[in-house]
Enzyme design. Structure first.
Site, PDB file in Angstrom:
ATOM      1  N   TYR A   1      -0.694   8.315  -2.555  1.00 32.26           N
ATOM      2  CA  TYR A   1      -0.948   7.963  -3.952  1.00 32.26           C
ATOM      3  C   TYR A   1      -2.181   8.698  -4.493  1.00 32.26           C
ATOM      4  O   TYR A   1      -2.274   9.005  -5.667  1.00 32.26           O
ATOM      5  CB  TYR A   1      -1.229   6.467  -4.084  1.00 32.26           C
ATOM      6  CG  TYR A   1      -0.038   5.525  -4.006  1.00 32.26           C
ATOM      7  CD1 TYR A   1       1.266   5.990  -3.877  1.00 32.26           C
ATOM      8  CD2 TYR A   1      -0.253   4.152  -4.093  1.00 32.26           C
ATOM      9  CE1 TYR A   1       2.337   5.093  -3.816  1.00 32.26           C
ATOM     10  CE2 TYR A   1       0.804   3.252  -4.048  1.00 32.26           C
ATOM     11  CZ  TYR A   1       2.100   3.732  -3.904  1.00 32.26           C
ATOM     12  OH  TYR A   1       3.134   2.828  -3.858  1.00 32.26           O
ATOM     13  N   GLY A   2      -3.137   8.907  -3.614  1.00 31.10           N
ATOM     14  CA  GLY A   2      -4.475   9.324  -4.041  1.00 31.10           C
ATOM     15  C   GLY A   2      -4.553  10.698  -4.667  1.00 31.10           C
ATOM     16  O   GLY A   2      -5.509  11.020  -5.360  1.00 31.10           O
TER      17      GLY A   2
ATOM     18  N   CYS B   1     -10.983   3.533   0.633  1.00 27.65           N
ATOM     19  CA  CYS B   1      -9.532   3.694   0.736  1.00 27.65           C
ATOM     20  C   CYS B   1      -9.129   2.884   1.959  1.00 27.65           C
ATOM     21  O   CYS B   1      -9.793   2.990   3.015  1.00 27.65           O
ATOM     22  CB  CYS B   1      -9.174   5.166   0.915  1.00 27.65           C
ATOM     23  SG  CYS B   1      -7.468   5.458   1.459  1.00 27.65           S
ATOM     24  N   THR B   2      -8.087   2.080   1.827  1.00 27.61           N
ATOM     25  CA  THR B   2      -7.762   1.159   2.924  1.00 27.61           C
ATOM     26  C   THR B   2      -7.353   1.898   4.200  1.00 27.61           C
ATOM     27  O   THR B   2      -7.488   1.363   5.297  1.00 27.61           O
ATOM     28  CB  THR B   2      -6.674   0.162   2.493  1.00 27.61           C
ATOM     29  OG1 THR B   2      -5.545   0.875   1.964  1.00 27.61           O
ATOM     30  CG2 THR B   2      -7.203  -0.789   1.426  1.00 27.61           C
ATOM     31  N   HIS B   3      -6.858   3.117   4.067  1.00 28.56           N
ATOM     32  CA  HIS B   3      -6.523   3.902   5.269  1.00 28.56           C
ATOM     33  C   HIS B   3      -7.762   4.192   6.122  1.00 28.56           C
ATOM     34  O   HIS B   3      -7.670   4.302   7.345  1.00 28.56           O
ATOM     35  CB  HIS B   3      -5.905   5.245   4.878  1.00 28.56           C
ATOM     36  CG  HIS B   3      -4.454   5.194   4.539  1.00 28.56           C
ATOM     37  ND1 HIS B   3      -3.981   4.624   3.383  1.00 28.56           N
ATOM     38  CD2 HIS B   3      -3.361   5.658   5.202  1.00 28.56           C
ATOM     39  CE1 HIS B   3      -2.644   4.751   3.345  1.00 28.56           C
ATOM     40  NE2 HIS B   3      -2.258   5.371   4.440  1.00 28.56           N
TER      41      HIS B   3
ATOM     42  N   ASP C   1       0.883  -1.173   0.000  1.00 26.28           N
ATOM     43  CA  ASP C   1       0.000   0.000   0.000  1.00 26.28           C
ATOM     44  C   ASP C   1       0.921   1.223   0.000  1.00 26.28           C
ATOM     45  O   ASP C   1       2.134   1.099   0.181  1.00 26.28           O
ATOM     46  CB  ASP C   1      -0.895  -0.010   1.259  1.00 26.28           C
ATOM     47  CG  ASP C   1      -1.782   1.229   1.360  1.00 26.28           C
ATOM     48  OD1 ASP C   1      -2.354   1.641   0.335  1.00 26.28           O
ATOM     49  OD2 ASP C   1      -1.896   1.814   2.455  1.00 26.28           O
ATOM     50  N   SER C   2       0.321   2.401  -0.149  1.00 27.25           N
ATOM     51  CA  SER C   2       1.122   3.621  -0.056  1.00 27.25           C
ATOM     52  C   SER C   2       1.608   3.860   1.373  1.00 27.25           C
ATOM     53  O   SER C   2       2.452   4.713   1.598  1.00 27.25           O
ATOM     54  CB  SER C   2       0.281   4.813  -0.508  1.00 27.25           C
ATOM     55  OG  SER C   2      -0.822   4.963   0.363  1.00 27.25           O
TER      56      SER C   2
ATOM     57  N   CYS D   1      -4.478  -1.447  -1.805  1.00 27.67           N
ATOM     58  CA  CYS D   1      -4.676  -0.011  -2.008  1.00 27.67           C
ATOM     59  C   CYS D   1      -5.655   0.168  -3.158  1.00 27.67           C
ATOM     60  O   CYS D   1      -5.402  -0.323  -4.272  1.00 27.67           O
ATOM     61  CB  CYS D   1      -3.335   0.626  -2.346  1.00 27.67           C
ATOM     62  SG  CYS D   1      -3.441   2.356  -2.802  1.00 27.67           S
ATOM     63  N   ASN D   2      -6.750   0.851  -2.895  1.00 23.17           N
ATOM     64  CA  ASN D   2      -7.758   1.073  -3.943  1.00 23.17           C
ATOM     65  C   ASN D   2      -7.189   1.920  -5.075  1.00 23.17           C
ATOM     66  O   ASN D   2      -7.473   1.675  -6.251  1.00 23.17           O
ATOM     67  CB  ASN D   2      -8.972   1.791  -3.355  1.00 23.17           C
ATOM     68  CG  ASN D   2      -9.735   0.941  -2.363  1.00 23.17           C
ATOM     69  OD1 ASN D   2     -10.704   0.293  -2.711  1.00 23.17           O
ATOM     70  ND2 ASN D   2      -9.291   0.918  -1.117  1.00 23.17           N
ATOM     71  N   THR D   3      -6.399   2.924  -4.716  1.00 28.66           N
ATOM     72  CA  THR D   3      -5.864   3.848  -5.724  1.00 28.66           C
ATOM     73  C   THR D   3      -4.908   3.119  -6.660  1.00 28.66           C
ATOM     74  O   THR D   3      -4.964   3.283  -7.885  1.00 28.66           O
ATOM     75  CB  THR D   3      -5.123   5.014  -5.034  1.00 28.66           C
ATOM     76  OG1 THR D   3      -5.943   5.515  -3.968  1.00 28.66           O
ATOM     77  CG2 THR D   3      -4.809   6.131  -6.002  1.00 28.66           C
TER      78      THR D   3
HETATM   79  N1  DGL Z   1      -4.647   3.442   0.940  1.00 32.99           N
HETATM   80  C1  DGL Z   1      -4.811   3.928  -0.386  1.00 32.99           C
HETATM   81  C2  DGL Z   1      -6.147   3.497  -0.988  1.00 32.99           C
HETATM   82  O1  DGL Z   1      -6.697   2.489  -0.611  1.00 32.99           O
HETATM   83  C3  DGL Z   1      -4.542   5.363  -0.711  1.00 32.99           C
HETATM   84  C4  DGL Z   1      -3.901   6.258   0.250  1.00 32.99           C
HETATM   85  C5  DGL Z   1      -3.122   7.338  -0.452  1.00 32.99           C
HETATM   86  O2  DGL Z   1      -3.702   8.311  -0.943  1.00 32.99           O
HETATM   87  O3  DGL Z   1      -1.904   7.158  -0.519  1.00 32.99           O
HETATM   88  O4  DGL Z   1      -6.653   4.135  -1.873  1.00 32.99           O
END
Ligand code: DGL
Length: 273
Positions: free
Chosen positions: A43-44, A189-191, A11-12, A75-77
């Site tokens: 990443y987003g 978003c996984t965060h 993930d990021s 990570c979704n992004t």
């Molecule tokens: N955890 C990431 C996701 O699921 C993105 C977080 C980020 O923006 O880096 O999209």
């Protein structure tokens, strides 16, 4: 022999830990290598090219240095931007991604109105647009890009996280179980799984939060079983065997794992790409 190889997860940053804990629960006995790309995050809010380059650099590293038997893009992004390219580049490797859980939320919603919080990158991606199109008529989706929220969670800035959660949920409209209100909120978003307590407190107990870690873990298990690559489950409870790497501030990952996974670890620093 090959079943003993680890599963790579990245993930990021710390968000993918919400997927990792589901993977560990689903498959005790598997070994994992987790990479937090926090030196190149978030990443987003970056362009696709950046996310694609980082995803390939990390996949190369996990394959070459750890001989992983499967890759979970937690990570979704990164899934939205890079999973097609990753699958084309590593045709023999099972690769599992994550996308906002719109479908189960729409199916379960009573009001037919579903909120979706995700990064700007995810919400503007072609993959997400296709997902929305495929669910046309299933529910009304209220989409909210949440700039800065993953970063606040990454830094464990709870005050900033709460402020942003309040601001973004207020911007989305009414939550609840009355006609026209959002009774489900998809954490895309996984965060955001690590802001779920704050969100639940803001929105009230009637609103259901939906995260995607458990379905990803089940899908990973299925793919490994099909490929006959599953390590046998351990019967006695023991510490999951996971190696942690960070491309940025490793202390952030150490404390996140202690806080959210109850393990004390020592993250190794890593430079890839
Ligand atoms: N955890 C990431 C996701 O699921 C993105 C977080 C980020 O923006 O880096 O999209």
């Amino acid at each position: 022999m090959t079943a003993q190889r680890p599963i790579g997860v990245f993930d990021s940053g710390v968000g993918g830990l919400s997927v990792l804990r589901a993977l560990q629960a689903e498959m005790p006995g598997e070994r994992f290598v987790y990479v937090a790309d926090n030196g190149h995050a978030p990443y987003g809010e970056r362009d696709d090219g950046h996310v694609i380059r980082r995803s390939h650099a990390i996949a190369d590293y996990l394959i070459e240095r750890h001989a992983i038997k499967a890759l979970v893009v937690a990570c979704n992004t990164a899934t939205a931007a890079a999973i097609h390219g990753l699958r084309a580049a590593y045709v023999d490797l099972p690769i599992i991604g994550i996308e906002p859980a719109l479908k189960p939320a729409a199916a379960a919603s009573n009001t037919g109105v579903v909120g979706v919080m995700a990064t700007r990158g995810t919400l503007t991606s072609e993959k997400f647009r296709n997902l929305l199109t495929s669910l046309h008529g299933a529910a009304t989706f209220v989409l909210q890009p949440c700039d800065g929220l993953a970063d606040a969670i990454e830094r464990y800035d709870t005050e900033q996280s709460q402020t942003l959660c309040r601001q973004y949920t207020a911007a989305m409209g009414a939550f609840g179980n009355q006609v026209g209100e959002m009774d489900y909120l998809v954490l895309g978003c996984t965060h955001y799984a690590f802001a779920s307590e704050a969100l639940q407190a803001l929105l009230g107990a009637d609103v259901r939060l939906v995260e995607g870690g458990a379905p990803v873990a089940r899908q990973t298990r299925r793919l490994l079983e099909q490929a006959q690559l599953r390590a046998p489950d351990v019967t006695a409870p023991n510490e999951p065997v996971t190696q942690y790497f960070s491309t940025g501030d490793s202390a952030l990952l150490d404390s996140a794992v202690l806080r959210w996974m109850q393990h004390k670890i020592k993250t190794e620093n890593l430079q890839v790409g």
